[in-house]
Design an enzyme around this catalytic site. Structure first.
Site, PDB file in Angstrom:
ATOM      1  N   LYS A 113     -24.631   2.051  28.005  1.00 30.42           N
ATOM      2  CA  LYS A 113     -25.076   3.429  28.250  1.00 30.42           C
ATOM      3  C   LYS A 113     -26.515   3.525  28.720  1.00 30.42           C
ATOM      4  CE  LYS A 113     -22.720   6.066  24.664  1.00 30.42           C
ATOM      5  NZ  LYS A 113     -22.994   7.113  23.695  1.00 30.42           N
ATOM      6  N   LYS A 194      -7.979   4.049  28.218  1.00 27.61           N
ATOM      7  CA  LYS A 194      -7.864   4.809  26.973  1.00 27.61           C
ATOM      8  C   LYS A 194      -8.091   6.294  27.217  1.00 27.61           C
ATOM      9  CE  LYS A 194      -9.841   4.066  22.857  1.00 27.61           C
ATOM     10  NZ  LYS A 194     -10.785   3.520  21.858  1.00 27.61           N
ATOM     11  N   LYS A 197     -12.489  11.790  26.115  1.00 26.78           N
ATOM     12  CA  LYS A 197     -12.946  13.133  26.453  1.00 26.78           C
ATOM     13  C   LYS A 197     -13.903  13.108  27.635  1.00 26.78           C
ATOM     14  CE  LYS A 197     -15.792  12.823  22.326  1.00 26.78           C
ATOM     15  NZ  LYS A 197     -15.780  13.246  20.946  1.00 26.78           N
TER      16      LYS A 197
END
Ligand code: TRP
Length: 328
Positions: A113, A194, A197
């Site tokens: 990230k 997967k 969201k």
């Protein structure tokens, strides 16, 4: 008999989907009857990345209502918002002073990230120390998390062991409990990925609060293959396999038995949609009721925070004392 304590956390960073439900929430609902369970909505973790204050507030309350609607019972477990218990932020500092720069640098989630981006928040780097504080404050022994959190749990254990060795016995050493089933809910539009969201499109993700109509549409558009045979085969038929998994997650049946009942994808899809709709219906109804009573939701969260504060307090005092801070 000593009661085993469980703690887990979830970020209020968007709507929950059925992958979260089958992968985590369902296990929490079960755990609460078996263990002394603490579940926290980790709003302090959610501000380690770009966020909007109003959205964070709304997401936090909506997540609380979703968890309650899904069956977490405040009479049975302790459910609270992380920032309501100031001990988390306090212990986190002591653990940042115990973890090393090298350890935090090796966290794959940070590497993915943030490592290459100068403008990421400093707290994204120290995130695992706060997560360790969440767990260690309660002397939790079991921490139900997804596979992606295994490394953070290993770090939590390393930090706890180091603290205990250097400053004296302070923390229980927790263990990750990774659920065997349910972890595999894939995106309907990209069945090798997967369900998430943060997917670019909402088409492949079934949110817990989706209407029956939205659910039917998403399932009917789910990607399958051209073979037109209903068979459980992860490698060659990821789309159909995912539909079978979903059906079984919703009904408790076994995939191979279910597969033999269907010859056409359309029938399977219709039944998958119906099973998910039926599963979510009571949950959505409870959510509706709770959203009409925000005072009740606040009351539940306040009581949860009080209970959590009480349980966390002695560990925080012990940790501060052992590390050498003068008692006030
Ligand atoms: N990092 C976890 C996640 O992203 C959330 C989390 C924060 C957590 N604190 C925790 C999970 C403590 C378990 C225990 O999923």
């Amino acid at each position: 008999m000593a009661v085993i304590r469980v703690l887990s956390g979830i970020q209020p960073s968007g709507e929950l989907h059925i992958g979260n439900y089958f992968g985590a929430i369902q296990a929490w609902v079960k755990d609460q009857y078996e263990f002394d369970s603490f579940f926290t909505i980790v709003d302090l973790h959610a501000i380690t990345v770009e966020h909007t204050p109003e959205e964070l507030r709304a997401n936090t309350l909506s997540l609380a209502m979703t968890l309650l609607a899904a069956g977490l019972d405040p009479e049975v477990c302790t459910i609270f918002v992380q920032s309501h218990v100031s001990a988390h932020a306090e212990l986190s500092w002591l653990l940042e002073c115990t973890a090393t720069y090298g350890e935090l640098s090796r966290m794959t989630q940070f590497k993915e990230k943030g490592r290459s981006d100068e403008s990421v928040r400093a707290a994204l780097f120290t995130y695992p120390a706060l997560m360790a504080a969440d767990i260690l404050l309660y002397q939790a022994e079991r921490v139900p998390v997804g596979e992606d959190q295994r490394q953070h749990l290993e770090l939590t254990r390393d930090i706890a062991i180091r603290f205990n060795t250097k400053y004296g016995e302070t923390f229980k050493i927790p263990e990750a409990t990774i659920p065997p089933l349910g972890a595999r809910v894939m995106d309907l539009a990209h069945p090798t990925k997967k369900m998430s969201k943060s997917a670019k499109s909402r088409a492949g993700t079934i949110f817990i609060l989706d209407t029956p109509d939205e659910i039917s549409k998403k399932v009917s558009k789910a990607v399958t293959d051209t073979e037109n045979k209903v068979r459980y085969d992860i490698a060659n038929k990821p789309g159909v396999t995912n539909l079978l998994e979903l059906f079984c997650a919703a009904t408790g049946e076994h995939p191979s038995e279910v597969a033999s009942r269907y010859s056409m994808y359309g029938d399977l899809k219709r039944n998958v949609a119906d099973a998910i709709i039926a599963l979510l219906e009571p949950l959505q109804q409870r959510y509706e009721e709770l959203s009409e009573d925000p005072a009740e939701v606040s009351r539940i969260l306040r009581l949860g925070a009080e209970k959590a504060t009480e349980i966390a307090a002695p560990t925080l005092v012990l940790a501060k004392n052992n590390i050498g801070l003068v008692a006030p």
